[in-house]
Structures are given as C-alpha cells and as structure tokens.
Scaffold this active site. Structure first.
Site, PDB file in Angstrom:
ATOM      1  N   THR A 122       0.874  -1.171   0.000  1.00  0.00           N
ATOM      2  CA  THR A 122       0.000   0.000   0.000  1.00  0.00           C
ATOM      3  C   THR A 122       0.913   1.223   0.000  1.00  0.00           C
ATOM      4  OG1 THR A 122      -0.131   0.081   2.405  1.00  0.00           O
ATOM      5  CG2 THR A 122      -1.843  -1.195   1.252  1.00  0.00           C
ATOM      6  N   SER A 158       1.235   4.075   1.811  1.00  0.00           N
ATOM      7  CA  SER A 158       1.875   4.530   3.052  1.00  0.00           C
ATOM      8  C   SER A 158       2.804   3.463   3.627  1.00  0.00           C
ATOM      9  CB  SER A 158       0.838   4.970   4.085  1.00  0.00           C
ATOM     10  OG  SER A 158      -0.029   3.912   4.401  1.00  0.00           O
ATOM     11  N   CYS A 159       2.419   2.200   3.549  1.00  0.00           N
ATOM     12  CA  CYS A 159       3.271   1.124   4.075  1.00  0.00           C
ATOM     13  C   CYS A 159       4.548   0.983   3.246  1.00  0.00           C
ATOM     14  CB  CYS A 159       2.510  -0.192   4.107  1.00  0.00           C
ATOM     15  SG  CYS A 159       1.092  -0.166   5.233  1.00  0.00           S
ATOM     16  N   THR A 160       4.433   1.158   1.943  1.00  0.00           N
ATOM     17  CA  THR A 160       5.598   1.096   1.074  1.00  0.00           C
ATOM     18  C   THR A 160       6.548   2.248   1.372  1.00  0.00           C
ATOM     19  OG1 THR A 160       4.326  -0.024  -0.653  1.00  0.00           O
ATOM     20  CG2 THR A 160       6.377   1.088  -1.340  1.00  0.00           C
ATOM     21  N   ALA A 179       8.381   1.513   4.632  1.00  0.00           N
ATOM     22  CA  ALA A 179       9.407   0.478   4.485  1.00  0.00           C
ATOM     23  C   ALA A 179      10.611   1.000   3.698  1.00  0.00           C
ATOM     24  CB  ALA A 179       8.811  -0.752   3.802  1.00  0.00           C
TER      25      ALA A 179
END
Length: 105
Positions: A43, A45-47, A50
């Site tokens: 997603t 924001s998660c990407t 990370a």
C-alpha cells in the site's frame, strides 16, 4: 489484558521471516530494536514507510539498532514486496495476528 506502558517488557515473538527461517525477539535480547507494525504490503503509506526504514538502515546499524517490520501478510507476500521495492529491512509475518494482539494493535 492491560495496555502496554512505557518501560513494560515487550511481548515476545518468534515469527516466520522474509527469505525463510524465523526471527525471535529473544534472539535480539540486549540489542535495541525498532519494531514497526504496518497493515499490508504494497500500500502507498506502508511502502513509503518500508522504503524510509530501508534508506535509514545504515544509520540504524551504526547505532546497533535492528529494524523489523511486522504485518499480517504472508512470508511469500513479504518476499515479493521486498524484491519489488529493494527493501533491506527484515519483515516478519504474523498471519494469525497473535503478536499484533499482544501489542494491543
């Protein structure tokens, strides 16, 4: 179970990790750890999160800090996610959400 407070012992875990094998918090005892939780691989924001941790990994390593990303996604998804975005941080899979629940998230 009560919420975690500053200074409480972190709930232990031993989870499957990207690339095979497992990662346990107990194996890192005595070492500072950044354990970040995220809801889903790939997603926006998660990407971004990370990638940011991966870019800062050399600085974390200089400080002796381990960075671990934890989500309910499978190891297979983590492996694809890491390869797609050239991630260097360790990712663990909590498909049963037991660790997520232990941390009250």
């Amino acid at each position: 179970m009560a919420d975690l407070e500053v200074g409480d012992a972190a709930p232990q875990f031993d989870l499957p990790r990207d690339g095979g094998g497992s990662l346990s918090l107990a194996a890192l005892r005595g070492k500072p750890v950044v354990l970040y939780f995220y809801p889903q691989d790939d997603t926006t924001s998660c990407t971004n999160e990370a990638i940011g941790f991966s870019q800062l990994k050399p600085e974390f390593e200089k400080a002796g800090v381990e960075v671990i990303g934890l989500s309910p996604d499978s190891v297979k998804k983590h492996d694809k996610f890491k390869a797609k975005h050239d991630l260097t941080v360790d990712l663990v899979a909590d498909e049963e959400r037991k660790v997520i629940e232990a941390y009250h998230l």
